[in-house]
Motif scaffolding. Structure first.
Motif, PDB file in Angstrom:
ATOM      1  N   ASP A 228       0.847  -1.196   0.000  1.00 59.45           N
ATOM      2  CA  ASP A 228       0.000   0.000   0.000  1.00 59.45           C
ATOM      3  C   ASP A 228       0.882   1.246   0.000  1.00 59.45           C
ATOM      4  N   HIS A 229       0.333   2.341  -0.451  1.00 57.65           N
ATOM      5  CA  HIS A 229       1.175   3.546  -0.514  1.00 57.65           C
ATOM      6  C   HIS A 229       0.354   4.820  -0.556  1.00 57.65           C
ATOM      7  N   GLU A 230      -0.536   4.970   0.436  1.00 55.93           N
ATOM      8  CA  GLU A 230      -1.341   6.214   0.554  1.00 55.93           C
ATOM      9  C   GLU A 230      -2.201   6.402  -0.697  1.00 55.93           C
ATOM     10  N   ARG A 299      13.227   9.698 -19.591  1.00 58.81           N
ATOM     11  CA  ARG A 299      13.416   9.923 -18.160  1.00 58.81           C
ATOM     12  C   ARG A 299      14.073   8.696 -17.562  1.00 58.81           C
ATOM     13  N   LEU A 300      14.771   8.896 -16.447  1.00 56.07           N
ATOM     14  CA  LEU A 300      15.344   7.745 -15.760  1.00 56.07           C
ATOM     15  C   LEU A 300      14.203   7.006 -15.074  1.00 56.07           C
ATOM     16  N   MET A 301      13.823   5.857 -15.608  1.00 54.73           N
ATOM     17  CA  MET A 301      12.724   5.110 -15.006  1.00 54.73           C
ATOM     18  C   MET A 301      13.189   4.537 -13.674  1.00 54.73           C
ATOM     19  N   GLY A 302      12.297   4.543 -12.705  1.00 57.61           N
ATOM     20  CA  GLY A 302      12.671   4.095 -11.363  1.00 57.61           C
ATOM     21  C   GLY A 302      13.262   5.211 -10.522  1.00 57.61           C
ATOM     22  N   PHE A 303      13.284   6.417 -11.117  1.00 56.91           N
ATOM     23  CA  PHE A 303      13.813   7.586 -10.378  1.00 56.91           C
ATOM     24  C   PHE A 303      12.706   8.619 -10.212  1.00 56.91           C
ATOM     25  N   GLY A 304      12.738   9.324  -9.097  1.00 54.71           N
ATOM     26  CA  GLY A 304      11.792  10.408  -8.855  1.00 54.71           C
ATOM     27  C   GLY A 304      10.517   9.908  -8.219  1.00 54.71           C
ATOM     28  N   HIS A 305       9.849  10.824  -7.559  1.00 52.99           N
ATOM     29  CA  HIS A 305       8.589  10.454  -6.894  1.00 52.99           C
ATOM     30  C   HIS A 305       7.833  11.733  -6.542  1.00 52.99           C
ATOM     31  N   ARG A 306       6.501  11.670  -6.632  1.00 57.26           N
ATOM     32  CA  ARG A 306       5.699  12.839  -6.285  1.00 57.26           C
ATOM     33  C   ARG A 306       5.837  13.183  -4.811  1.00 57.26           C
ATOM     34  N   VAL A 307       5.964  12.157  -3.972  1.00 53.76           N
ATOM     35  CA  VAL A 307       5.976  12.416  -2.526  1.00 53.76           C
ATOM     36  C   VAL A 307       7.394  12.350  -1.954  1.00 53.76           C
ATOM     37  N   PRO A 313      12.189   4.575   1.080  1.00 54.12           N
ATOM     38  CA  PRO A 313      12.685   3.521   1.986  1.00 54.12           C
ATOM     39  C   PRO A 313      12.539   2.125   1.392  1.00 54.12           C
ATOM     40  N   ARG A 314      11.607   1.977   0.468  1.00 58.37           N
ATOM     41  CA  ARG A 314      11.396   0.662  -0.156  1.00 58.37           C
ATOM     42  C   ARG A 314      12.577   0.307  -1.082  1.00 58.37           C
ATOM     43  N   ALA A 315      13.158   1.345  -1.701  1.00 57.81           N
ATOM     44  CA  ALA A 315      14.280   1.093  -2.618  1.00 57.81           C
ATOM     45  C   ALA A 315      15.484   0.562  -1.849  1.00 57.81           C
ATOM     46  N   ALA A 386       0.484  -7.582  -5.311  1.00 61.33           N
ATOM     47  CA  ALA A 386       0.743  -7.130  -3.928  1.00 61.33           C
ATOM     48  C   ALA A 386      -0.127  -5.935  -3.551  1.00 61.33           C
ATOM     49  N   ARG A 387      -0.307  -5.004  -4.502  1.00 60.54           N
ATOM     50  CA  ARG A 387      -1.058  -3.788  -4.181  1.00 60.54           C
ATOM     51  C   ARG A 387      -2.544  -4.044  -4.007  1.00 60.54           C
ATOM     52  N   THR A 388      -3.009  -5.231  -4.401  1.00 61.32           N
ATOM     53  CA  THR A 388      -4.430  -5.549  -4.254  1.00 61.32           C
ATOM     54  C   THR A 388      -4.869  -5.424  -2.794  1.00 61.32           C
TER      55      THR A 388
HETATM   56  C1  SDX Z   1       5.340   4.550  -8.320  1.00 56.37           C
HETATM   57  O1  SDX Z   1       2.519   7.799  -5.965  1.00 56.37           O
HETATM   58  C2  SDX Z   1       3.033   6.727  -5.518  1.00 56.37           C
HETATM   59  O2  SDX Z   1       3.096   6.494  -4.318  1.00 56.37           O
HETATM   60  C3  SDX Z   1       3.505   5.739  -6.567  1.00 56.37           C
HETATM   61  C4  SDX Z   1       4.256   4.518  -6.072  1.00 56.37           C
HETATM   62  C5  SDX Z   1       3.348   3.585  -5.280  1.00 56.37           C
HETATM   63  O3  SDX Z   1       3.877   2.795  -4.479  1.00 56.37           O
HETATM   64  O4  SDX Z   1       2.122   3.584  -5.555  1.00 56.37           O
HETATM   65  O5  SDX Z   1       5.331   4.922  -5.242  1.00 56.37           O
HETATM   66  C6  SDX Z   1       4.797   3.696  -7.234  1.00 56.37           C
HETATM   67  O6  SDX Z   1       4.630   4.882  -9.224  1.00 56.37           O
HETATM   68  C7  SDX Z   1       6.757   5.031  -8.224  1.00 56.37           C
HETATM   69  C8  SDX Z   1       7.152   6.010  -9.385  1.00 56.37           C
HETATM   70  C9  SDX Z   1       7.488   5.159 -10.601  1.00 56.37           C
HETATM   71  N1  SDX Z   1       7.665   6.003 -11.806  1.00 56.37           N
HETATM   72  C10 SDX Z   1       8.867   6.190 -12.342  1.00 56.37           C
HETATM   73  O7  SDX Z   1       9.910   5.762 -11.861  1.00 56.37           O
HETATM   74  C11 SDX Z   1       8.842   6.951 -13.670  1.00 56.37           C
HETATM   75  C12 SDX Z   1       9.946   8.023 -13.680  1.00 56.37           C
HETATM   76  N2  SDX Z   1       9.590   9.055 -12.720  1.00 56.37           N
HETATM   77  C13 SDX Z   1       8.743  10.110 -13.155  1.00 56.37           C
HETATM   78  O8  SDX Z   1       8.134  10.108 -14.339  1.00 56.37           O
HETATM   79  C14 SDX Z   1       8.307  11.080 -12.079  1.00 56.37           C
HETATM   80  O9  SDX Z   1       9.350  11.245 -11.218  1.00 56.37           O
HETATM   81  C15 SDX Z   1       7.062  10.695 -11.328  1.00 56.37           C
HETATM   82  C16 SDX Z   1       5.921  10.389 -12.249  1.00 56.37           C
HETATM   83  C17 SDX Z   1       7.320   9.509 -10.466  1.00 56.37           C
HETATM   84  C18 SDX Z   1       6.666  11.868 -10.438  1.00 56.37           C
HETATM   85  O10 SDX Z   1       6.224  12.877 -11.265  1.00 56.37           O
HETATM   86  P1  SDX Z   1       5.872  14.341 -10.693  1.00 56.37           P
HETATM   87  O11 SDX Z   1       5.773  14.316  -9.221  1.00 56.37           O
HETATM   88  O12 SDX Z   1       4.725  14.854 -11.470  1.00 56.37           O
HETATM   89  O13 SDX Z   1       7.173  15.134 -11.007  1.00 56.37           O
HETATM   90  P2  SDX Z   1       7.437  15.871 -12.371  1.00 56.37           P
HETATM   91  O14 SDX Z   1       7.161  14.927 -13.494  1.00 56.37           O
HETATM   92  O15 SDX Z   1       6.711  17.170 -12.336  1.00 56.37           O
HETATM   93  O16 SDX Z   1       8.986  16.097 -12.275  1.00 56.37           O
HETATM   94  C19 SDX Z   1       9.494  17.193 -11.543  1.00 56.37           C
HETATM   95  C20 SDX Z   1      10.757  17.571 -12.297  1.00 56.37           C
HETATM   96  C21 SDX Z   1      10.506  17.752 -13.787  1.00 56.37           C
HETATM   97  O17 SDX Z   1      11.435  18.701 -14.264  1.00 56.37           O
HETATM   98  P3  SDX Z   1      10.928  20.273 -14.416  1.00 56.37           P
HETATM   99  O18 SDX Z   1       9.699  20.232 -15.294  1.00 56.37           O
HETATM  100  O19 SDX Z   1      10.641  20.750 -13.031  1.00 56.37           O
HETATM  101  O20 SDX Z   1      12.106  20.965 -15.064  1.00 56.37           O
HETATM  102  O21 SDX Z   1      11.710  16.484 -12.198  1.00 56.37           O
HETATM  103  C22 SDX Z   1      11.943  15.953 -13.487  1.00 56.37           C
HETATM  104  C23 SDX Z   1      10.832  16.415 -14.400  1.00 56.37           C
HETATM  105  O22 SDX Z   1      11.285  16.536 -15.747  1.00 56.37           O
HETATM  106  N3  SDX Z   1      11.919  14.497 -13.355  1.00 56.37           N
HETATM  107  C24 SDX Z   1      12.770  13.658 -13.941  1.00 56.37           C
HETATM  108  C25 SDX Z   1      12.392  12.379 -13.497  1.00 56.37           C
HETATM  109  N4  SDX Z   1      11.336  12.477 -12.689  1.00 56.37           N
HETATM  110  C26 SDX Z   1      11.042  13.782 -12.603  1.00 56.37           C
HETATM  111  N5  SDX Z   1      13.797  13.858 -14.767  1.00 56.37           N
HETATM  112  C27 SDX Z   1      14.452  12.754 -15.182  1.00 56.37           C
HETATM  113  N6  SDX Z   1      14.140  11.477 -14.801  1.00 56.37           N
HETATM  114  C28 SDX Z   1      13.116  11.260 -13.966  1.00 56.37           C
HETATM  115  N7  SDX Z   1      12.795  10.014 -13.578  1.00 56.37           N
END
Ligand code: SDX
Length: 427
Positions: A228-230, A299-307, A313-315, A386-388
């Motif tokens: 789960d994740h909020e 984009r670098l997949m697996g990088f970044g997060h809204r929160v 901590p899971r990584a 798992a998320r079910t």
């Molecule tokens: C999950 O919400 C959850 O809790 C989800 C999750 C869960 O357990 O349910 O944690 C599971 O979905 C994890 C996230 C998996 N997704 C990825 O790994 C895909 C790559 N990451 C992104 O696309 C992005 O980081 C998000 C979607 C995860 C978050 O997007 P946001 O919060 O809308 O952030 P954004 O896209 O507005 O990025 C902010 C800035 C941007 O640059 P600027 O426009 O400000 O110049 O950061 C940059 C983005 O371009 N950025 C990245 C990046 N992620 C964000 N740049 C390069 N590589 C990345 N991965």
């Protein structure tokens, strides 16, 4: 009177109550805003919006904290089991031994799927993406379980929740078997929840399948990390679908569809494909530059997060799990080195530091799942499996709230104002 915030709009000074939770950001209760001002708030992507009240999971993105009913994910991953975490999410407290045994027994008695549901798989192409199959099969469950779709009945809600948690491994394993042309195995309820899943996935009728304890433990921990994740996108989808009164099977199917996206649960598949494309560490700088290039959609997949604006901590747990599985299976994967090098380079790059981009749960999961033997297109299926439990726990929390209303956001309309129809002969 509790805290209030003031808002001046069109000459009127208005006050809105501030609500406090047990921990985390307070919220401004704006439910009367539109009635009092004729204005909506505007928050596409919900970056500053709390959509509900919940007692299930708390995330502190700045500190890299994740709690399930108050228990830190690191402690649960280390000491608990997926069945125990499932009980915790559904019931609010860690179970006693009897409660856990009864829960595991109940779940084990729902692991089979209706025999006719197995025929549904035949309608798909063998090379269908298993997430497409999951959407179809889980959505079809409501055609078989009319006795547990009355959402006003707590007992039926509980049975439906148990059925969904119990059947996801069977459905997921069957999707894999169908893709490789092997016979689908029936559950063996003498095994653990996770051991049962591993056997249904990798076992064959011709021989005994031996569950490797270290792999079973690693897989079970991976399920815990994804439970789960909020109010993430797929959970919010489940809640919105549920708010209309849709049956739980349809709601979970909606959650699966949303999770599939590469920005969400689909990132684990996309991340391993990215690591394979990068290949060797010497090619990392090129991809780092592409990720920073605004004109490049990469984009670098697996990088970044809204929160999380700190480490997910899971990584951390996932990375250590990679090493455990490599050792248990005596395997190596050069992509793990590439992933660790990529992380090191990215975390020292000003772009990633400034934007607070860290590895998330999806960054290492593909490496470990691949080592266990799953094909890449099964990764998001495992996330959905798992998320079910999180989805059904969040759904139950919402449905059992007597004040629950249908979710119906508004908009900022920027289209044409009213105009008269022009007959075709005059256009
Ligand atoms: C999950 O919400 C959850 O809790 C989800 C999750 C869960 O357990 O349910 O944690 C599971 O979905 C994890 C996230 C998996 N997704 C990825 O790994 C895909 C790559 N990451 C992104 O696309 C992005 O980081 C998000 C979607 C995860 C978050 O997007 P946001 O919060 O809308 O952030 P954004 O896209 O507005 O990025 C902010 C800035 C941007 O640059 P600027 O426009 O400000 O110049 O950061 C940059 C983005 O371009 N950025 C990245 C990046 N992620 C964000 N740049 C390069 N590589 C990345 N991965």
């Amino acid at each position: 009177m509790g805290d209030q915030v003031k808002l001046s709009a069109d000459g009127a000074d208005l006050e809105y109550p501030v609500l406090k939770g047990s921990v985390g950001p307070e919220v401004i209760d704006i439910r009367k805003l539109y009635g009092q001002t004729g204005k909506f708030t505007f928050d596409p992507g919900f970056t500053s919006t709390a959509s509900c009240e919940s007692a299930l999971t708390y995330i502190d993105g700045g500190e890299g904290v994740l709690l399930h009913r108050g228990y830190p994910i690191g402690q649960l991953a280390e000491s608990s089991s997926f069945m125990e975490v499932s009980y915790l999410l559904l019931n609010g407290e860690l179970p006693s031994q009897d409660e856990l045994s009864n829960f595991e027994y109940t779940i084990s008695r729902h692991t089979m799927i209706h025999e006719q549901l197995r025929h549904f798989y035949q309608g798909f192409r063998r090379d269908a993406h298993p997430m497409a199959i999951m959407c179809g099969i889980v959505g079809a469950l409501s055609a078989f379980y009319h006795d547990s779709t009355d959402i006003t009945d707590p007992e039926q809600r509980k049975i439906a929740s148990h059925r969904l948690i119990a059947k996801m491994p069977t459905i997921a394993a069957a999707a894999y078997k169908y893709s490789v042309g092997q016979p689908m195995l029936y559950p063996d309820n003498n095994l653990s929840y996770t051991g049962n899943f591993l056997r249904m996935t990798f076992g064959v009728p011709a021989e005994e399948y031996e569950v490797i304890p270290a792999v079973e433990k690693a897989m079970d921990r991976i399920f815990i990390l994804h439970a789960d994740h909020e109010q993430n996108a797929s959970t919010s989808t489940v809640r919105l679908a549920g708010s209309s009164g849709a049956n739980p099977f349809a709601c979970i199917a909606a959650g699966i569809a949303c999770l599939w996206g590469p920005a969400h649960g689909g990132a684990n598949e996309a991340c391993l494909n990215m690591l394979r494309e990068i290949g060797t560490p010497d090619r990392i700088p090129h991809y780092i530059e592409r990720a920073k290039d605004k004109n490049d959609p990469f984009r670098l997949m697996g990088f970044g997060h809204r929160v999380y604006k700190n480490y997910d901590p899971r990584a951390t747990v996932m990375q250590s799990t990679v090493r455990e599985v490599f050792e248990a299976l005596n395997v190596q994967d050069p992509l793990f080195e590439t992933a660790m090098r990529l992380e090191e380079i990215a975390l020292n790059d000003p772009y990633f530091i400034e934007k607070k981009l860290f590895p998330n749960v999806d960054f290492y999961s593909g490496v470990v799942l691949s080592a266990i033997g799953f094909p890449t297109d099964m990764f998001t299926v495992l996330f959905a499996l798992a998320r079910t439990v999180g989805w059904v726990a969040q759904w139950n929390e919402m449905i059992s709230d007597p004040g629950q209303r249908i979710g119906r956001p508004r908009q900022l309309y920027t289209g044409p104002t009213q105009r008269d129809y022009v007959p075709l002969s005059q256009r």
